[in-house]
Design an enzyme around this catalytic site. Structure first.
Site, PDB file in Angstrom:
ATOM      1  N   TRP A  12     -54.099 -22.697  21.837  1.00  0.00           N
ATOM      2  CA  TRP A  12     -55.107 -21.835  21.240  1.00  0.00           C
ATOM      3  C   TRP A  12     -55.085 -21.926  19.717  1.00  0.00           C
ATOM      4  O   TRP A  12     -56.131 -21.982  19.067  1.00  0.00           O
ATOM      5  CB  TRP A  12     -54.901 -20.416  21.725  1.00  0.00           C
ATOM      6  N   LYS A 188     -57.229  -8.773  32.673  1.00  0.00           N
ATOM      7  CA  LYS A 188     -58.036  -9.768  33.404  1.00  0.00           C
ATOM      8  C   LYS A 188     -57.170 -10.934  33.883  1.00  0.00           C
ATOM      9  O   LYS A 188     -57.510 -11.603  34.877  1.00  0.00           O
ATOM     10  CB  LYS A 188     -59.198 -10.265  32.535  1.00  0.00           C
ATOM     11  N   ASP A 241     -64.559 -11.953  29.613  1.00  0.00           N
ATOM     12  CA  ASP A 241     -63.309 -12.700  29.717  1.00  0.00           C
ATOM     13  C   ASP A 241     -62.835 -12.770  31.162  1.00  0.00           C
ATOM     14  O   ASP A 241     -62.247 -13.773  31.590  1.00  0.00           O
ATOM     15  CB  ASP A 241     -62.250 -12.024  28.837  1.00  0.00           C
ATOM     16  N   ASN A 253     -53.989 -18.958  34.563  1.00  0.00           N
ATOM     17  CA  ASN A 253     -53.712 -17.884  35.514  1.00  0.00           C
ATOM     18  C   ASN A 253     -54.363 -18.179  36.862  1.00  0.00           C
ATOM     19  O   ASN A 253     -53.744 -18.011  37.914  1.00  0.00           O
ATOM     20  CB  ASN A 253     -54.222 -16.561  34.944  1.00  0.00           C
ATOM     21  N   GLU A 278     -49.627 -16.008  31.481  1.00  0.00           N
ATOM     22  CA  GLU A 278     -49.464 -14.664  30.938  1.00  0.00           C
ATOM     23  C   GLU A 278     -49.771 -13.571  31.957  1.00  0.00           C
ATOM     24  O   GLU A 278     -49.277 -12.446  31.851  1.00  0.00           O
ATOM     25  CB  GLU A 278     -50.330 -14.507  29.675  1.00  0.00           C
TER      26      GLU A 278
END
Length: 338
Positions: A12, A188, A241, A253, A278
């Site tokens: 990122w 999320k 998101d 994920n 995460e």
């Protein structure tokens, strides 16, 4: 032109270098990981962003003081499990009022703090903000149209950062709901694990649509109970998101969830993905928060049982489908019977 440092040489952080340099800012990328910086310096490429070349004007450093000295904005782009130790490491060199923008997504399991909460705790002299939204690095680095939201306590800070980041390919909105933005961004990831499991089990679009819809209902219930604004959860850092993380091939994920749905344990799935997942870290925090605020979160609860107690994915989905019937949302007022 602003002087900006990206803290973290991962996927990122490197992708954001495209936005920052396209906007004409002076940019340094810092990482504590020597091999990461050496590879970027030697090849100007990053393994997880094929086809992207690090802009020639980006400077690289391993030196903490050089990274933060006289910089207008610091962007915290390390993975969420490493935000606290990074903030602690850099704290002695951070000046009073330094603006730090968090772009990591997660909730710390032990403290239940968001990432900006951690940064503020470790670097109390700084001013924190957050940037989030449906923004996969693999597409941002290719300048594909992307929209995000910036959260800050002060309107002038939010507008300043909007000017830093915004360009024809990277549109930013502003908000003062930092808590809601960060809760949506982290929760999320838990729902995205379940979305991957849908594919791993061989289920279809009906199941995925149901999971996304009921997932945002759970996120909104907890987020508003904690003080977030309901509109945030139906915005870019909430439903936006959630959609991209549940449906995209780029989602770590979701990928981990697919492997779990196919029978792998959480550890085996994370090893297979070979990146930080995460959602696994956020699942424990989400379950703890749900219990603390007495908010019903059946999807989060089942993901927790799968990840931490080894429950069968198929059994978990069966339990979700066989819960007692109820209204779709709270507060429905029915017509009185004659």
């Amino acid at each position: 032109m602003a002087k900006i440092t990206i803290l973290g040489g991962g996927t990122w952080g490197v992708a954001l270098s495209r936005v920052i340099t396209d906007n004409g800012h002076d940019l340094i990328i810092w990482s504590k990981i020597e091999s990461e910086i050496n590879e970027l310096a030697t090849t100007r490429k990053y393994k997880n962003l094929p086809g992207f070349d690090l802009p020639a004007q980006v400077k690289l450093t391993l030196n903490e003081q050089e990274a933060v000295r006289d910089r207008d904005v610091l962007i915290m782009a390390v993975a969420s499990p490493y935000v606290r130790q990074t903030a602690k490491l850099l704290a002695p060199y951070i000046r009073e009022g330094q603006l730090i923008v968090n772009v990591a997504k997660g909730i710390e399991a032990d403290s239940l703090l968001t990432m900006t909460g951690i940064i503020q705790e470790e670097i109390p002299q700084c001013e924190v903000a957050v940037l989030s939204g449906p923004s996969h690095a693999e597409e941002v680095c290719k300048a594909m149209p992307t929209t995000t939201v910036i959260g800050a306590h002060k309107k002038e800070t939010a507008e300043y950062l909007q000017g830093i980041f915004m360009n024809p390919n990277f549109r930013t909105y502003i908000s003062n709901d930092m808590l809601g933005i960060e809760l949506g961004a982290s929760l999320k990831n838990v729902i995205a694990l379940a979305a991957g499991m849908v594919e791993g089990l061989g289920y279809g679009d009906n199941t995925l649509a149901a999971l996304i819809t009921r997932g945002i209902a759970e996120i909104t219930r907890l987020g508003t109970a904690m003080g977030g604004h309901i509109h945030t959860f139906y915005g870019l850092s909430g439903i936006g998101d959630l959609i991209v993380t549940c449906a995209s091939k780029h989602s770590r994920n979701r990928s981990a969830g697919v492997y779990m749905g196919q029978g792998m344990s959480a550890k085996e799935a994370m090893d297979k993905v070979q990146q930080i997942v995460e959602g696994v870290h956020s699942t424990k925090a989400a379950k703890t928060l749900a219990d603390k605020y007495q908010v019903e979160m059946p999807i989060v609860t089942q993901v927790y049982e799968i990840v931490f107690n080894g429950k069968s994915v198929k059994e978990a989905f069966s339990d979700l489908m066989n819960r007692d019937g109820r209204a779709e949302y709270y507060g429905i007022i029915w017509e009185k019977e004659a």
